[in-house]
Motif scaffolding. Structure first.
Motif, mmCIF file in Angstrom:
data_model
loop_
_atom_site.group_PDB
_atom_site.id
_atom_site.type_symbol
_atom_site.label_atom_id
_atom_site.label_comp_id
_atom_site.label_asym_id
_atom_site.label_seq_id
_atom_site.Cartn_x
_atom_site.Cartn_y
_atom_site.Cartn_z
ATOM 1 N N GLY A 49 -13.627 16.042 48.109
ATOM 2 C CA GLY A 49 -14.014 15.548 46.799
ATOM 3 C C GLY A 49 -13.101 16.066 45.706
ATOM 4 N N GLU A 50 -13.126 15.411 44.557
ATOM 5 C CA GLU A 50 -12.292 15.797 43.429
ATOM 6 C C GLU A 50 -13.096 15.624 42.148
ATOM 7 N N SER A 51 -12.432 15.807 41.029
ATOM 8 C CA SER A 51 -13.094 15.589 39.744
ATOM 9 C C SER A 51 -12.076 15.068 38.746
ATOM 10 N N ILE A 52 -12.587 14.458 37.696
ATOM 11 C CA ILE A 52 -11.737 13.996 36.601
ATOM 12 C C ILE A 52 -12.337 14.504 35.303
ATOM 13 N N ASP A 53 -11.505 15.059 34.459
ATOM 14 C CA ASP A 53 -11.962 15.677 33.220
ATOM 15 C C ASP A 53 -11.535 14.794 32.044
ATOM 16 N N ILE A 54 -12.505 14.216 31.375
ATOM 17 C CA ILE A 54 -12.245 13.307 30.261
ATOM 18 C C ILE A 54 -12.507 14.032 28.946
ATOM 19 N N GLY A 55 -11.464 14.221 28.158
ATOM 20 C CA GLY A 55 -11.606 14.904 26.880
ATOM 21 C C GLY A 55 -12.198 14.000 25.816
ATOM 22 N N ARG A 56 -12.702 14.611 24.765
ATOM 23 C CA ARG A 56 -13.271 13.833 23.660
ATOM 24 C C ARG A 56 -12.181 12.969 23.021
ATOM 25 N N GLY A 57 -12.512 11.741 22.727
ATOM 26 C CA GLY A 57 -11.568 10.852 22.074
ATOM 27 C C GLY A 57 -10.583 10.177 22.998
ATOM 28 N N THR A 58 -10.705 10.410 24.311
ATOM 29 C CA THR A 58 -9.791 9.777 25.263
ATOM 30 C C THR A 58 -10.053 8.280 25.320
ATOM 31 N N SER A 59 -8.990 7.483 25.219
ATOM 32 C CA SER A 59 -9.139 6.026 25.248
ATOM 33 C C SER A 59 -9.390 5.548 26.666
#
Length: 346
Positions: A49-59
């Motif tokens: 398994g993996e993960s993805i980190d989405i920052g605030r304001g990411t389009s």
């Protein structure tokens, strides 16, 4: 003659146009089927398994780019946009860290992002741990912000809303979930609140006539019980021994309190000299309970402290197999010690 030739020339384009239209239609059907297949086809995820980190304001465009950059998807960004529009989530994706587990599809991932189902991790406080043990476990917790670094105990307790309290024993052993961005102070605050609520509820149901003046006394006694035995069938019996000794104004004489009072000088073995060296936690030299708990007691240990087993036992000694043998008299206790500790059984 020329007119007929012109007509023949115009007619000859019709089959070509029909073929072109059919080709376009077939391509459109194939693309539509491929697009639908994309939405329900698992992403490229490793077995762990993996993960993805989405920052605030990411389009949305950058989110898709990140998925492709991590090798999770090779599909067209247009497919991702079309899927998000069809699901009506394109403008509703939340920032945060998301789990990419084996078998997850683009539809499922976008649903999780739209609902803010961010990745949760766990940290466990184990029954019988000291506050130092808890801090060490939090320091090793992945993706947890470590705000307690460099703070003394008093400052930590003040920051979690419990000023003037000693930290030992105040955090309920349990598994606590957290997300990226949470602080170790957040976990401690929740564990402290959990212990406070548990202790309050159990104290209200306590047996009558216990030699315990307040809930904190029960917490101290429970911590001793926790360190003396990990057996469910012995907790109430051990609690009964200590309860009767308190009622009779006898020394508790329990080694775990002595060890706790020795602090960093304890090297794994307790000697006779340690039992006679006075500290606030030496229950061989001081009557009553020690000044604070000596560990984090679990709920079963607190219940035992508040509901001790009846009987006449005033002593117990370890058999060496994880169990204890109990005695009502000092003479009987000495025989048990000779047999199970000194191996001089008669």
């Amino acid at each position: 003659m020329n007119r007929s030739g012109a007509n023949l020339g115009r007619v000859s384009w019709r089959p070509l146009l029909l073929v072109l239209m059919l080709a376009v239609a077939a391509t459109a059907v194939w693309l539509w089927r491929d697009f639908n297949h994309f939405g329900t086809t698992p992403l490229h995820v490793s077995a762990n398994g993996e993960s993805i980190d989405i920052g605030r304001g990411t389009s949305f465009k950058d989110i898709v780019h990140q998925l492709r950059a991590q090798g999770l998807s090779t599909s067209s960004p247009l497919y991702w946009r079309m899927l998000a529009e069809r699901m009506r989530v394109a403008g509703r994706l939340h920032a945060g860290e998301y789990a990419i587990v084996p078998g997850i599809t683009p539809e499922q991932l976008l649903t999780n992002m739209a609902q803010g189902k961010v990745l949760q991790r766990d940290v466990t406080i184990v029954d019988g741990w000291t506050f130092r043990d808890v801090l060490q476990a939090l320091a090793k917790a992945d993706k947890l912000t470590h705000d307690t670094v460099g703070l003394d105990d008093a400052t930590i307790m003040k920051k979690i809303g419990a000023p003037d309290e000693k930290p030992e024993g105040q955090f309920l052993p349990e598994t606590y979930a957290y997300v990226k961005g949470d602080s170790d102070l957040d976990v401690l605050r929740r564990a402290h609140d959990a212990m406070s609520k548990t202790l309050t509820a159990l104290w209200a149901q306590r047996d009558p006539d216990l030699p315990l003046g307040k809930p904190y006394d029960a917490l101290i006694l429970a911590s001793i019980i926790e360190k003396e035995t990990g057996r469910a069938d012995e907790r109430a019996r051990v609690a009964g021994v200590f309860t009767r000794r308190l009622q009779k104004n006898m020394l508790l004489q329990t080694d775990p309190t002595v060890i706790y009072g020795m602090g960093s000088s304890y090297a794994g073995t307790i000697h006779k000299s340690d039992l006679t060296t006075d500290t606030p936690y030496n229950t061989y030299t001081r009557l009553g309970l020690p000044p604070t708990p000596i560990a984090m007691p679990g709920k079963p240990a607190i219940e035992a402290a508040l509901h001790p087993a009846p009987g006449d036992a005033l002593y117990f000694v370890a058999r060496g197999d994880g169990t204890h043998i109990f005695a009502a008299t000092l003479e009987e206790q000495n025989k048990n010690v000779a047999c199970y500790q000194l191996k001089h059984c008669q």
